[in-house]
Design a protein around this motif. Structure first.
Motif, mmCIF file in Angstrom:
data_model
loop_
_atom_site.group_PDB
_atom_site.id
_atom_site.type_symbol
_atom_site.label_atom_id
_atom_site.label_comp_id
_atom_site.label_asym_id
_atom_site.label_seq_id
_atom_site.Cartn_x
_atom_site.Cartn_y
_atom_site.Cartn_z
ATOM 1 N N ARG A 108 0.859 -1.193 0.000
ATOM 2 C CA ARG A 108 0.000 0.000 0.000
ATOM 3 C C ARG A 108 0.884 1.228 0.000
ATOM 4 N NH1 ARG A 108 -4.496 0.474 4.084
ATOM 5 N NH2 ARG A 108 -5.364 1.749 2.441
ATOM 6 N N SER A 150 -0.859 8.225 -1.302
ATOM 7 C CA SER A 150 -0.700 9.341 -2.233
ATOM 8 C C SER A 150 -0.132 10.555 -1.506
ATOM 9 C CB SER A 150 -2.048 9.693 -2.854
ATOM 10 O OG SER A 150 -1.940 10.879 -3.618
ATOM 11 N N ASP A 198 -5.607 8.499 0.275
ATOM 12 C CA ASP A 198 -5.795 7.662 -0.914
ATOM 13 C C ASP A 198 -4.590 6.724 -1.029
ATOM 14 O OD1 ASP A 198 -8.131 8.905 -1.508
ATOM 15 O OD2 ASP A 198 -7.422 9.922 -3.313
ATOM 16 N N TYR A 199 -4.863 5.486 -1.406
ATOM 17 C CA TYR A 199 -3.794 4.497 -1.502
ATOM 18 C C TYR A 199 -3.797 3.815 -2.861
ATOM 19 C CZ TYR A 199 -3.124 5.020 3.479
ATOM 20 O OH TYR A 199 -2.867 5.545 4.710
ATOM 21 N N TRP A 200 -2.619 3.425 -3.279
ATOM 22 C CA TRP A 200 -2.410 2.624 -4.485
ATOM 23 C C TRP A 200 -1.969 1.265 -3.980
ATOM 24 C CZ3 TRP A 200 2.607 3.350 -7.741
ATOM 25 C CH2 TRP A 200 2.605 2.494 -8.843
ATOM 26 N N GLU A 201 -2.716 0.219 -4.282
ATOM 27 C CA GLU A 201 -2.368 -1.121 -3.827
ATOM 28 C C GLU A 201 -1.703 -1.894 -4.961
ATOM 29 O OE1 GLU A 201 -5.681 -3.142 -2.059
ATOM 30 O OE2 GLU A 201 -5.473 -1.970 -0.214
ATOM 31 N N LEU A 202 -0.523 -2.390 -4.685
ATOM 32 C CA LEU A 202 0.217 -3.202 -5.656
ATOM 33 C C LEU A 202 0.175 -4.655 -5.203
ATOM 34 C CD1 LEU A 202 3.397 -0.995 -6.186
ATOM 35 C CD2 LEU A 202 1.545 -1.373 -7.805
ATOM 36 N N GLY A 250 1.420 -4.090 -11.605
ATOM 37 C CA GLY A 250 0.990 -2.736 -11.272
ATOM 38 C C GLY A 250 2.064 -1.715 -11.562
ATOM 39 N N CYS A 299 2.000 1.396 -14.730
ATOM 40 C CA CYS A 299 1.867 2.750 -14.199
ATOM 41 C C CYS A 299 2.421 3.782 -15.180
ATOM 42 C CB CYS A 299 2.495 2.768 -12.834
ATOM 43 S SG CYS A 299 3.854 3.753 -12.519
ATOM 44 N N THR A 324 5.559 8.805 -12.820
ATOM 45 C CA THR A 324 5.182 8.459 -11.453
ATOM 46 C C THR A 324 6.447 8.330 -10.605
ATOM 47 O OG1 THR A 324 3.201 7.311 -12.188
ATOM 48 C CG2 THR A 324 4.053 6.695 -10.021
ATOM 49 N N TYR A 352 3.580 7.706 -3.006
ATOM 50 C CA TYR A 352 3.743 7.887 -4.446
ATOM 51 C C TYR A 352 3.196 9.245 -4.882
ATOM 52 C CZ TYR A 352 -1.204 7.077 -5.428
ATOM 53 O OH TYR A 352 -2.558 7.186 -5.499
ATOM 54 N N ALA A 387 1.586 10.448 -8.365
ATOM 55 C CA ALA A 387 1.141 9.944 -9.663
ATOM 56 C C ALA A 387 1.291 10.996 -10.738
ATOM 57 C CB ALA A 387 -0.311 9.504 -9.565
#
Length: 115
Positions: free
Chosen positions: A36, A39, A45-49, A54, A58, A62, A111, A113
């Motif tokens: 996880r 952002s 907000d999370y980006w799950e890999l 993933g 991207c 990024t 991260y 984006a």
């Protein structure tokens, strides 16, 4: 004697097939890592890999930032699409392994984006 050898060969082949199926099932039981990344621009907000896929998908531009100060930048190189802040190119698979390793040591990930 030939019939016994044939029967034994068939039994061994069947055992090998069952062994392969058990390996697949054993692999399915292993927990898969989920990373996880929070952002930077949208806290909460999370980006799950779930795999290196993933990372492959991207957007260029990024940035992944580790709490230990390391940074990774997504670039347009198909062989080594990730560059460290020191200029070292990495494949998505190598970065995935690196991220899993540092997270297991308590490093957090964020991260930024690219739009």
């Amino acid at each position: 004697m030939i019939e016994i050898n044939t029967t034994l060969a068939e039994a061994i082949a069947k055992c090998d097939e069952i062994k392969d199926q058990l390996e697949v099932l054993r692999d399915m039981l292993k927990p898969k890592p989920v990373l996880r990344l929070e952002s930077i621009t949208r806290p909460g907000d999370y980006w799950e890999l779930r795999s290196e896929d993933g990372l492959i998908n991207c957007m260029h531009g990024t940035v992944i930032i580790m709490s230990n100060g390391c940074r990774f930048f997504r670039v347009a190189d198909s062989l080594k699409p990730w560059i460290t802040s020191g200029g070292l190119g990495l494949s998505s698979l190598a970065l995935w392994g690196n991220l899993n390793n540092v997270v297991s040591q308590g490093v957090t990930l964020k991260y930024l984006a690219a739009n």
